[in-house]
Scaffold this active site. Structure first.
Site, PDB file in Angstrom:
ATOM      1  N   GLU A   1      32.525 -47.784 -85.398  1.00  0.00           N
ATOM      2  CA  GLU A   1      33.307 -49.006 -85.196  1.00  0.00           C
ATOM      3  C   GLU A   1      34.163 -49.305 -86.405  1.00  0.00           C
ATOM      4  O   GLU A   1      33.761 -49.060 -87.537  1.00  0.00           O
ATOM      5  CB  GLU A   1      32.368 -50.199 -85.045  1.00  0.00           C
ATOM      6  CG  GLU A   1      31.503 -50.135 -83.844  1.00  0.00           C
ATOM      7  CD  GLU A   1      30.490 -51.264 -83.864  1.00  0.00           C
ATOM      8  OE1 GLU A   1      29.601 -51.233 -83.027  1.00  0.00           O
ATOM      9  OE2 GLU A   1      30.595 -52.162 -84.724  1.00  0.00           O
TER      10      GLU A   1
ATOM     11  N   CYS B   1      37.917 -53.222 -91.967  1.00  0.00           N
ATOM     12  CA  CYS B   1      36.522 -52.980 -92.334  1.00  0.00           C
ATOM     13  C   CYS B   1      36.125 -51.619 -91.765  1.00  0.00           C
ATOM     14  O   CYS B   1      36.096 -51.449 -90.544  1.00  0.00           O
ATOM     15  CB  CYS B   1      35.661 -54.104 -91.754  1.00  0.00           C
ATOM     16  SG  CYS B   1      33.909 -53.875 -92.001  1.00  0.00           S
TER      17      CYS B   1
ATOM     18  N   CYS C   1      22.872 -45.375 -90.190  1.00  0.00           N
ATOM     19  CA  CYS C   1      22.550 -45.611 -91.599  1.00  0.00           C
ATOM     20  C   CYS C   1      21.066 -45.360 -91.795  1.00  0.00           C
ATOM     21  O   CYS C   1      20.248 -45.749 -90.962  1.00  0.00           O
ATOM     22  CB  CYS C   1      22.888 -47.047 -91.995  1.00  0.00           C
ATOM     23  SG  CYS C   1      22.576 -47.403 -93.745  1.00  0.00           S
TER      24      CYS C   1
ATOM     25  N   CYS D   1      17.833 -51.572 -92.793  1.00  0.00           N
ATOM     26  CA  CYS D   1      17.593 -53.013 -92.949  1.00  0.00           C
ATOM     27  C   CYS D   1      17.271 -53.591 -91.563  1.00  0.00           C
ATOM     28  O   CYS D   1      18.012 -53.346 -90.604  1.00  0.00           O
ATOM     29  CB  CYS D   1      18.828 -53.696 -93.528  1.00  0.00           C
ATOM     30  SG  CYS D   1      19.383 -52.957 -95.080  1.00  0.00           S
TER      31      CYS D   1
ATOM     32  N   CYS E   1      19.919 -55.502 -89.313  1.00  0.00           N
ATOM     33  CA  CYS E   1      21.224 -54.868 -89.117  1.00  0.00           C
ATOM     34  C   CYS E   1      21.189 -53.923 -87.918  1.00  0.00           C
ATOM     35  O   CYS E   1      20.316 -53.054 -87.824  1.00  0.00           O
ATOM     36  CB  CYS E   1      21.590 -54.107 -90.388  1.00  0.00           C
ATOM     37  SG  CYS E   1      23.004 -53.006 -90.203  1.00  0.00           S
TER      38      CYS E   1
ATOM     39  N   ASN F   1      24.333 -62.861 -88.347  1.00  0.00           N
ATOM     40  CA  ASN F   1      24.892 -62.596 -87.029  1.00  0.00           C
ATOM     41  C   ASN F   1      23.751 -62.055 -86.183  1.00  0.00           C
ATOM     42  O   ASN F   1      23.277 -60.948 -86.447  1.00  0.00           O
ATOM     43  CB  ASN F   1      25.949 -61.497 -87.170  1.00  0.00           C
ATOM     44  CG  ASN F   1      27.294 -61.943 -86.710  1.00  0.00           C
ATOM     45  OD1 ASN F   1      27.450 -62.429 -85.602  1.00  0.00           O
ATOM     46  ND2 ASN F   1      28.268 -61.768 -87.576  1.00  0.00           N
TER      47      ASN F   1
ATOM     48  N   CYS G   1      28.222 -55.465 -87.927  1.00  0.00           N
ATOM     49  CA  CYS G   1      28.445 -54.026 -87.819  1.00  0.00           C
ATOM     50  C   CYS G   1      27.398 -53.366 -86.926  1.00  0.00           C
ATOM     51  O   CYS G   1      26.248 -53.752 -86.890  1.00  0.00           O
ATOM     52  CB  CYS G   1      28.447 -53.395 -89.203  1.00  0.00           C
ATOM     53  SG  CYS G   1      26.885 -53.480 -90.066  1.00  0.00           S
TER      54      CYS G   1
HETATM   55  N1  SAH Z   1      25.549 -50.494 -96.104  1.00  0.00           N
HETATM   56  C1  SAH Z   1      26.398 -51.334 -96.872  1.00  0.00           C
HETATM   57  C2  SAH Z   1      27.715 -51.679 -96.198  1.00  0.00           C
HETATM   58  C3  SAH Z   1      27.688 -51.949 -94.731  1.00  0.00           C
HETATM   59  S1  SAH Z   1      26.828 -53.408 -94.205  1.00  0.00           S
HETATM   60  C4  SAH Z   1      25.666 -52.608 -97.253  1.00  0.00           C
HETATM   61  O1  SAH Z   1      24.591 -52.856 -96.737  1.00  0.00           O
HETATM   62  O2  SAH Z   1      26.181 -53.321 -98.120  1.00  0.00           O
HETATM   63  C5  SAH Z   1      27.973 -54.693 -94.666  1.00  0.00           C
HETATM   64  C6  SAH Z   1      27.339 -56.057 -94.861  1.00  0.00           C
HETATM   65  O3  SAH Z   1      26.939 -56.608 -93.595  1.00  0.00           O
HETATM   66  C7  SAH Z   1      26.101 -56.025 -95.732  1.00  0.00           C
HETATM   67  O4  SAH Z   1      26.133 -57.081 -96.669  1.00  0.00           O
HETATM   68  C8  SAH Z   1      25.008 -56.218 -94.711  1.00  0.00           C
HETATM   69  O5  SAH Z   1      23.833 -56.661 -95.304  1.00  0.00           O
HETATM   70  C9  SAH Z   1      25.648 -57.176 -93.745  1.00  0.00           C
HETATM   71  N2  SAH Z   1      25.000 -57.278 -92.445  1.00  0.00           N
HETATM   72  C10 SAH Z   1      24.451 -56.303 -91.701  1.00  0.00           C
HETATM   73  N3  SAH Z   1      23.945 -56.790 -90.545  1.00  0.00           N
HETATM   74  C11 SAH Z   1      24.198 -58.117 -90.556  1.00  0.00           C
HETATM   75  C12 SAH Z   1      23.917 -59.185 -89.650  1.00  0.00           C
HETATM   76  N4  SAH Z   1      23.281 -58.985 -88.513  1.00  0.00           N
HETATM   77  N5  SAH Z   1      24.330 -60.419 -90.002  1.00  0.00           N
HETATM   78  C13 SAH Z   1      24.973 -60.648 -91.165  1.00  0.00           C
HETATM   79  N6  SAH Z   1      25.260 -59.682 -92.057  1.00  0.00           N
HETATM   80  C14 SAH Z   1      24.863 -58.434 -91.762  1.00  0.00           C
HETATM   81 FE1  SF4 Z   2      22.671 -49.716 -93.732  1.00  0.00          FE
HETATM   82 FE2  SF4 Z   2      23.007 -51.936 -92.318  1.00  0.00          FE
HETATM   83 FE3  SF4 Z   2      21.389 -51.952 -94.428  1.00  0.00          FE
HETATM   84 FE4  SF4 Z   2      24.072 -51.747 -94.792  1.00  0.00          FE
HETATM   85  S1  SF4 Z   2      22.959 -53.478 -93.914  1.00  0.00           S
HETATM   86  S2  SF4 Z   2      22.436 -50.555 -95.777  1.00  0.00           S
HETATM   87  S3  SF4 Z   2      24.593 -50.543 -92.954  1.00  0.00           S
HETATM   88  S4  SF4 Z   2      21.074 -50.753 -92.566  1.00  0.00           S
END
Ligand code: SAH
Ligand code: SF4
Length: 360
Positions: free
Chosen positions: A96, A109, A116, A120, A123, A301, A344
């Site tokens: 995406e 973006c 990944c 997390c 996410c 989100n 994302c």
């Molecule tokens: N992997 C990298 C970059 C991609 S994620 C990272 O983690 O920084 C980009 C941002 O979106 C990160 O700060 C991540 O923690 C946040 N993010 C991921 N899922 C999310 C969600 N459901 N709601 C809000 N922020 C989220």
């Molecule tokens: Fe990976 Fe999502 Fe964690 Fe960023 S927030 S490091 S994309 S699992």
């Protein structure tokens, strides 16, 4: 068709493109002409490159390709300011990319990996697991996709890409080589010509990558996805914290600051009942005091099938006020485009169920 084995031009540096052109029996200045077609005129096919001979265009088409991504699905937010595209890769994987049109800048973006590995739990991308790294070209072409859209349809004053943020799917510092080469390609003054400050690399906290970034010549912006101020909590929210705990992470950030003097952003996703107690805000302020930084609060989100939710607005305001009083610069990310699943990994998640087919 030689297509699958063809060299993907967007993967190449100018020097590598010169080598390719010479291998095809051409003078090396042709490489710069092709480069301009790709990154100034945004050409997506060889037929468009009209100052190259027809014979050379045909030869290029036999040996190389300048596009590997295909738009499968696009979503636009109700206010028209966020556009999200699901892009198919040559091997059938999907990623995406998002375009955001607010703050008088067009921000793209980009994703850096399919999935990944960091996992997390809040996410959508992390929940899907890791598939593979993206190549340099696959990162660059995401930006070209929206650069073309902006050229053809961008609102007044927003006809070109302003910023590129590495906040889509994947962990950019876990795919360092391809990510950095993509930045160098997009930075080239004879191409897209994006200055170093137009880039923001967001990381879950890969310490070796941060230290490496600090040594690069181009001073790009760094964002750290913190989400917790104690190791106990961060171990749960950002599992790579077990490998690079907070003290070590902050030491790397200080090294980065000492080298670049560029303000670092800390992202803090507020997840109701998990990391929103005001005592956490106190801990966060204690950790960050004195650092050249900025905190970006992001109300979560919500991801489908997850019990985790954003907190009520008053909690967000309380955090904002607290950090302001502690003299830590703070902003709140607006939840724009939530209705098009802007977090994302979510569009890809949607389109997979049921059975990877869109019903239309
Ligand atoms: N992997 C990298 C970059 C991609 S994620 C990272 O983690 O920084 C980009 C941002 O979106 C990160 O700060 C991540 O923690 C946040 N993010 C991921 N899922 C999310 C969600 N459901 N709601 C809000 N922020 C989220
Ligand atoms: Fe990976 Fe999502 Fe964690 Fe960023 S927030 S490091 S994309 S699992």
């Amino acid at each position: 068709m030689t297509h699958e084995k063809a060299t993907y031009l967007l993967d190449l540096s100018v020097g590598e493109l010169e080598d390719l052109v010479q291998e095809l029996g051409q003078k090396s200045f042709r490489a710069r002409q092709i480069w301009r077609w790709l990154y100034v005129h945004l050409a997506g096919q060889f037929e468009d490159m009209t100052n190259l001979s027809v014979a050379l265009r045909q030869k290029l088409a036999q040996h190389a390709r300048c596009s590997a991504l295909q738009a499968l699905q696009e979503e636009v937010s109700a206010d028209g300011q966020t556009r999200k595209v699901l892009l198919g890769l040559a091997d059938g994987e999907r990623i995406e990319t998002v375009l955001m049109l607010y703050d008088e800048r067009a921000t793209v973006c980009v994703s850096t990996q399919v999935g990944c590995a960091i996992g997390c739990p809040f996410c959508a991308t992390g929940q899907g697991g890791f598939r593979r790294d993206l190549s340099t070209g696959e990162i660059v072409e995401q930006v070209l996709y929206f650069a073309r859209w902006l050229r053809d349809h961008g609102p007044a004053g927003l006809d070109r890409v302003g910023n590129v943020v590495f906040m889509g799917m994947g962990e950019p510092l876990a795919n360092y080589e391809a990510t950095w080469k993509a930045i160098e390609t997009m930075h080239d003054p004879q191409g897209l010509n994006l200055g170093a400050r137009r880039f923001t690399v967001s990381t879950a906290g890969l310490v070796p990558g941060i230290l490496r970034l600090a040594e690069e010549d181009l001073p790009v912006n760094l964002a750290i996805s913190l989400h917790a101020a104690t190791d106990e909590l961060r171990d749960q929210l950002v599992p790579v914290n077990r490998r690079y705990p907070l003290e070590e992470l902050l030491r790397a950030v200080r090294a980065y600051l000492a080298r670049t003097n560029r303000r670092v952003t800390f992202e803090y996703a507020l997840i109701a009942g998990i990391n929103t107690a005001i005592t956490e805000a106190h801990r966060l302020a204690d950790r960050l005091r004195g650092l050249l930084c900025h905190v970006n609060l992001i109300p979560l989100n919500p991801v489908p099938d997850s019990r985790w939710q954003p907190p009520p607005d008053h909690v967000v305001r309380e955090w904002q006020l607290f950090l302001q009083r502690a003299h830590i610069p703070v902003s709140v990310r607006l939840e724009r485009g939530t209705e098009i699943a802007a977090a994302c990994g979510q569009l890809r998640g949607h389109s997979k169920a049921p059975k990877g087919k869109q019903s239309d």
